[in-house]
Design a protein around this motif. Sequence first.
Motif, PDB file in Angstrom:
ATOM      1  N   PHE A 189      54.314  19.694  54.233  1.00 42.47           N
ATOM      2  CA  PHE A 189      55.099  18.978  55.228  1.00 42.47           C
ATOM      3  C   PHE A 189      56.228  18.170  54.603  1.00 42.47           C
ATOM      4  CE2 PHE A 189      51.929  18.555  58.977  1.00 42.47           C
ATOM      5  CZ  PHE A 189      51.728  19.924  58.935  1.00 42.47           C
ATOM      6  N   LEU A 192      59.320  13.204  57.827  1.00 38.46           N
ATOM      7  CA  LEU A 192      59.587  13.342  59.257  1.00 38.46           C
ATOM      8  C   LEU A 192      61.056  13.602  59.574  1.00 38.46           C
ATOM      9  CD1 LEU A 192      57.921  13.292  61.807  1.00 38.46           C
ATOM     10  CD2 LEU A 192      58.279  10.829  61.956  1.00 38.46           C
ATOM     11  N   MET A 195      62.150  17.105  58.986  1.00 41.08           N
ATOM     12  CA  MET A 195      61.343  18.123  59.624  1.00 41.08           C
ATOM     13  C   MET A 195      62.045  18.732  60.826  1.00 41.08           C
ATOM     14  SD  MET A 195      57.437  17.615  60.659  1.00 41.08           S
ATOM     15  CE  MET A 195      56.259  18.881  60.358  1.00 41.08           C
TER      16      MET A 195
ATOM     17  N   THR B  60      53.225  21.972  67.351  1.00 38.78           N
ATOM     18  CA  THR B  60      54.360  21.180  66.882  1.00 38.78           C
ATOM     19  C   THR B  60      54.039  19.686  66.958  1.00 38.78           C
ATOM     20  OG1 THR B  60      55.282  21.220  69.107  1.00 38.78           O
ATOM     21  CG2 THR B  60      56.080  22.890  67.582  1.00 38.78           C
ATOM     22  N   GLN B  63      51.681  18.782  64.164  1.00 38.49           N
ATOM     23  CA  GLN B  63      52.434  18.758  62.900  1.00 38.49           C
ATOM     24  C   GLN B  63      53.212  17.470  62.745  1.00 38.49           C
ATOM     25  OE1 GLN B  63      53.876  23.116  61.402  1.00 38.49           O
ATOM     26  NE2 GLN B  63      55.148  22.110  62.853  1.00 38.49           N
ATOM     27  N   LEU B  64      53.855  17.058  63.846  1.00 35.93           N
ATOM     28  CA  LEU B  64      54.691  15.858  63.799  1.00 35.93           C
ATOM     29  C   LEU B  64      53.851  14.613  63.533  1.00 35.93           C
ATOM     30  CD1 LEU B  64      57.210  16.667  66.653  1.00 35.93           C
ATOM     31  CD2 LEU B  64      57.750  16.354  64.217  1.00 35.93           C
ATOM     32  N   CYS B  66      51.088  14.467  61.939  1.00 33.17           N
ATOM     33  CA  CYS B  66      50.631  14.502  60.550  1.00 33.17           C
ATOM     34  C   CYS B  66      51.787  14.108  59.618  1.00 33.17           C
ATOM     35  CB  CYS B  66      50.110  15.888  60.221  1.00 33.17           C
ATOM     36  SG  CYS B  66      49.229  15.989  58.663  1.00 33.17           S
TER      37      CYS B  66
END
Lengths: 696, 119
Positions: A189, A192, A195, B60, B63-64, B66
């Motif tokens: 990941f 943020l 992303m 989604t 995921q966000l 996390c």
Amino acid sequence: MIDLHRQAFKEEAYELLTELESSLLELEERPDDQDLIGRVFRAMHTIKGSGSMFGFDDIASFTHEVETVFDMVRNGKLSVTSRLVNLTLAARDQIRAMLDAADSGADTDLQASAAIIVGLRELAGFGGGDQAAPERHEEAAPQKKDPVTYRIRFVPSRDIFVTGTNPLNLLAEMKELGTCTVVAQTDGFPPLEEMDPEGCYVYWDIILTTDQGENAVRDVFIFVEDDCDLKIEVVAEHSRYDEQQDYKKLGEILLERGDITPDEMKAVLSRQKRFGELAVSEGILPEGKVNSALAEQKHVKEVRQEKQVADASSSIRVPAERLDLLVNLVGEMVTVQARLSQTAAQRDDAELMAIAEEVERLTAELRDSALNIRMLPIGSTFSKFKRLVRDLSAELGKQIEMTTEGEETELDKTVIEKLNDPLVHLIRNSIDHGIELPEAREAAGKPARGTVHLAAVHSGDSVLITIADDGGGLDKEAIRTKGIERGIISASAELSEKELFNLIFAPGFSTAKTVSSISGRGVGMDVVKRAIEALRGSIDITSVRGQGTRITVKIPLTLAIIESLLVKIGNDAFMLPLALVDECVELTREDVARSHGRNLAHVREHLVPYIPLRQHFRITGEPPEIEQIVITQVNGIRVGFVVDHVIGEHQTVIKSLGRAYKDTEGISGATILGDGSVALILDVPQLVQAAEVEQN
Amino acid sequence: MDEVKLERVKDPQGATETLMVTGSVTICEARDFRDALLATLEEVSEVRVDVSAISGIDLTGLQLLCSAHQSALRRGKNLHVYDGGNATFREAANGAGFQRHTGCPQDRACSCIWVEGES
């Protein structure tokens, strides 16, 4: 050669099935016993494995189904219920039937097999309705693969969402294939702010155990395969044959997956200490304690290994015929030895006498150990009865528990085999007539659950087998009424309790008001009695109304050799089993005259009826001036046998009379004396019975 | 489909701010959700994301959450997810394989939002 192996397999399988039955019955009482579950599993497993090895394919595939269910039980996925035990017992019977059929070439009941399998599958939760038909099952069996565990790494492409695919649906589809563990990996990941909210960053490690094959797994990903990184590996094949040891260690798994390099792993491992070292370094335990615990661990391991080796070599399997041959030879030996001793005594040769004595001692030892080989514990028979009690009580709606005692008591193999039917009959009687229905028991202030106690114990040269129930006991009045009705006793007869109870052994006697499938056809107790007497045993009843009945069967340890009393009438020699002989008294001509033609002798203020054997066997010639009465006791009744001379005790090796004289009454066998002549063995109970009939 | 509503509620005591998420969080709202998470994270050091009233969440959204947690840790801030036992949320997280026993390498404070018993 192959036949030989098949035979060996069958013998083993029969034994395993017997063990299986007792394990299952125990399991019913202790459903959580892992040891028992393991035993059931292993028995099934062995039957399956060696079954398929020797071409019993139907047995193997059938057993496989049962084994599968027990594998689940073993792994805690299924619990032991009485339905499971019932089905497994039925399966056990079915396997037995299949084994029996394998010899005769008869067809086994495929319908029954299929029904059991469907039942088991339902229980195991993988439905079986669609495979109910046996022919379907035959096809289905090879299709069904052993489950395989796959490790799947599914890395979807970044834009998978945009193409309209929802990976969650794929995961859900995977879960339908089998047992599935999904782990989402989030290590890729980005922060943020970097992303792409519509991109896919997560990837999955999936551990799937399925019996559907790899293609079924690939099919799930068929539409995304080009857009993703898919890796499918087999991690474990659960051929259910081998009992999997502990699964791989964590490090091994990570190494296999390539998530850690060997060097990294070594570095981590070197930092890791064993539990013992940790405990010591933390100061929890002194080093000595840890060492001692480690020593214990090592010791137990070694002992277990040794034990396994010892177990393997401690017994050998020998066909029963070979043993019979050995015992026969020993029998001949005993006869020859008797002759040797006799001759030596006649020659008055000290040297020969010494040798004869030596031979006598050795022969006695040889005889004892040869007979010992044939001894088997009666426990295997007892465990068979457990099943009987369980099935019958369920059928009759009674609650009955069977307790046993003295399973280790040893009896001659032949005796055990011949005891089976009479004992089955006695137990059936206890269950059917003895123990009352739960309501009736509670009304009588007894626990609803009745008990049948089966015990065996050594007593001298005999074994006493007791069947005791805590049921209603014998109804003396009913027996009496029936006895009069059947014309067995006269209406005015005064009978002792014992005599009254003995009436139930009369042919055609049954007090049961209705005939059930279990007992009550009136062909019971007289047959039982005859079977027991054929074993030179006796049977005895005590009963207290309302409290229960106790039947004691007394059986000699062995059939092959008995101690007997040798007697002579004219030139003929006869034997009476010494166990039945009470005493010997003289009978003079005056005594005979005094009794006015009735065959009764006065022995210490008591009248003892006697049977003059000379007349009975129609032996010509004059009896001597003073005859001998050998007084025997059968079922508590003293009866004398008049003979010319009593010679003395004798070790008698029993020979059968052969087929031609099978039905001879009053004679149970023959033996060869030291001088080579033949002596007949008297069937005392039968002679007494015949005399009674004659008198009535 | 319920429209998603993102509402920032300031805690009376000051330090914590709660992001109330209601409705269904799907890919269509993913951008808005990310921006709301990011904005909250920029301004306060204690963030509580309340998903107890959501009626749906897709991959989604998970995921966000996390990623937001990882980002918060990198900034030395705290982010908690409160699901109040919301079955929809838990099923989604389970189905996607997010439930686990230990947190990711970033999770030094053992605050992983997916570790059972956390929320």
